[in-house]
Design a protein around this motif. Sequence first.
Motif, PDB file in Angstrom:
ATOM      1  N   ASP A  19       0.795  -1.212  -0.053  1.00  0.00           N
ATOM      2  CA  ASP A  19       0.098   0.062   0.054  1.00  0.00           C
ATOM      3  C   ASP A  19       0.840   1.165  -0.120  1.00  0.00           C
ATOM      4  OD1 ASP A  19      -2.391  -1.491   0.004  1.00  0.00           O
ATOM      5  OD2 ASP A  19      -2.809  -1.567   2.161  1.00  0.00           O
ATOM      6  N   ILE A  22       2.096   1.983  -3.417  1.00  0.00           N
ATOM      7  CA  ILE A  22       0.913   2.630  -4.165  1.00  0.00           C
ATOM      8  C   ILE A  22       0.763   4.156  -4.049  1.00  0.00           C
ATOM      9  CG2 ILE A  22      -1.384   2.761  -4.933  1.00  0.00           C
ATOM     10  CD1 ILE A  22       0.228   0.522  -6.194  1.00  0.00           C
ATOM     11  N   ASP A  26       1.349   7.296  -6.481  1.00  0.00           N
ATOM     12  CA  ASP A  26       0.378   8.278  -6.792  1.00  0.00           C
ATOM     13  C   ASP A  26       0.749   9.538  -6.795  1.00  0.00           C
ATOM     14  OD1 ASP A  26      -1.822   6.442  -7.376  1.00  0.00           O
ATOM     15  OD2 ASP A  26      -2.469   6.504  -5.188  1.00  0.00           O
ATOM     16  N   LEU A 118      -2.100  -5.123  -7.745  1.00  0.00           N
ATOM     17  CA  LEU A 118      -1.765  -3.950  -7.377  1.00  0.00           C
ATOM     18  C   LEU A 118      -0.556  -3.618  -8.477  1.00  0.00           C
ATOM     19  CD1 LEU A 118      -1.567  -3.422  -3.575  1.00  0.00           C
ATOM     20  CD2 LEU A 118      -3.144  -2.425  -5.073  1.00  0.00           C
ATOM     21  N   THR A 121      -1.644  -1.772 -11.646  1.00  0.00           N
ATOM     22  CA  THR A 121      -2.212  -0.510 -11.551  1.00  0.00           C
ATOM     23  C   THR A 121      -1.021   0.524 -11.896  1.00  0.00           C
ATOM     24  OG1 THR A 121      -1.800  -0.235  -9.281  1.00  0.00           O
ATOM     25  CG2 THR A 121      -3.719  -1.113  -9.883  1.00  0.00           C
ATOM     26  N   TYR A 157      -6.326  -1.840 -17.016  1.00  0.00           N
ATOM     27  CA  TYR A 157      -5.468  -2.318 -15.993  1.00  0.00           C
ATOM     28  C   TYR A 157      -5.023  -3.695 -16.756  1.00  0.00           C
ATOM     29  CZ  TYR A 157      -7.864   0.534 -12.613  1.00  0.00           C
ATOM     30  OH  TYR A 157      -8.378   1.786 -12.167  1.00  0.00           O
ATOM     31  N   LEU A 183      -8.756  -5.084  -7.952  1.00  0.00           N
ATOM     32  CA  LEU A 183      -8.083  -3.848  -7.460  1.00  0.00           C
ATOM     33  C   LEU A 183      -8.728  -3.139  -6.131  1.00  0.00           C
ATOM     34  CD1 LEU A 183      -7.435  -2.361 -11.076  1.00  0.00           C
ATOM     35  CD2 LEU A 183      -5.727  -3.656  -9.587  1.00  0.00           C
ATOM     36  N   MET A 184     -10.132  -3.343  -6.224  1.00  0.00           N
ATOM     37  CA  MET A 184     -10.883  -2.513  -5.112  1.00  0.00           C
ATOM     38  C   MET A 184     -10.426  -3.240  -3.713  1.00  0.00           C
ATOM     39  SD  MET A 184     -14.115  -1.358  -7.117  1.00  0.00           S
ATOM     40  CE  MET A 184     -15.226  -1.060  -5.726  1.00  0.00           C
ATOM     41  N   ASN A 187      -6.911  -2.731  -2.438  1.00  0.00           N
ATOM     42  CA  ASN A 187      -6.451  -1.334  -2.237  1.00  0.00           C
ATOM     43  C   ASN A 187      -7.747  -0.302  -2.265  1.00  0.00           C
ATOM     44  OD1 ASN A 187      -5.625   1.230  -1.842  1.00  0.00           O
ATOM     45  ND2 ASN A 187      -4.548   1.420  -3.628  1.00  0.00           N
ATOM     46  N   THR A 190      -8.355   2.743  -4.405  1.00  0.00           N
ATOM     47  CA  THR A 190      -8.193   2.357  -6.014  1.00  0.00           C
ATOM     48  C   THR A 190      -8.964   3.593  -6.590  1.00  0.00           C
ATOM     49  OG1 THR A 190      -7.840   0.340  -5.833  1.00  0.00           O
ATOM     50  CG2 THR A 190      -8.690   1.023  -7.774  1.00  0.00           C
ATOM     51  N   TYR A 193      -7.758   5.004 -13.245  1.00  0.00           N
ATOM     52  CA  TYR A 193      -6.495   5.387 -13.784  1.00  0.00           C
ATOM     53  C   TYR A 193      -6.511   5.584 -15.305  1.00  0.00           C
ATOM     54  CZ  TYR A 193      -4.015   4.429  -9.571  1.00  0.00           C
ATOM     55  OH  TYR A 193      -3.320   4.528  -8.512  1.00  0.00           O
TER      56      TYR A 193
END
Length: 227
Positions: A19, A22, A26, A118, A121, A157, A183-184, A187, A190, A193
């Motif tokens: 996490d 990620i 971001d 993850l 992404t 994705y 993905l959700m 994370n 999410t 993207y």
Amino acid sequence: MAQRYPVSEIADNIKKGKDKIIQVYDMLPNFCLSEEIPGLLDGLRNAMKDYVMLDTSHQDLKTSKQKVIQLCTEKAEREIHDGIKCSTLHEEINQLLKNTMSKELEKHSEGFLERDPLYVTMKDFNQTETSNIEDQEMDNEDGLAVTGETVQIIDPYSKREFSNPVKNSRCKHSYEKEIIQSLMAANKNTKCYWMGCNNRVPIRADDLVPDDELKRHITRMKARAAI
């Protein structure tokens, strides 16, 4: 002496590490120069691969231990039944565990690291996926807004053609249902993207609706190609 963590904390620490990666990913566009991003992104991807491998090894070890315990228990029961003194040695158990771990690792298909939800992404920030569709009349019949533009038929994705698309009701972008749900689940923050999307609100299950229009469009496109 290396610190030993309780088994129950290992999976949680791995998830926290993934996490964090990620979160840094971001922030790259907002806090780094454009020429710095490719090198930093490569570093983050390598770090994510390490965490994915660590996570996989942890899960394989848990599975292997369960199998070894079962095998040793069955052997002991047979020896007791046959009146034989239990003969399983510590070295034998370690070798059995090692062999079982190797077999578990062999079960993972090639490229499984890059297919982690993850890791997938972490796209290049200048990467787009579009497919040019020239027949606008059929698209308009489906209610798709494609005048002078292109219809997106590739999931951002998985980078594969949609088969069961769902639409984000906030920004109108579509995703493959199974992929976005994975993905959700991995994370909770999410976000969309699709390149150029201004929606920075984390996607929620209530935001996703079946994209029947896109599904009909893809079906028609395939039908035309088969003619």
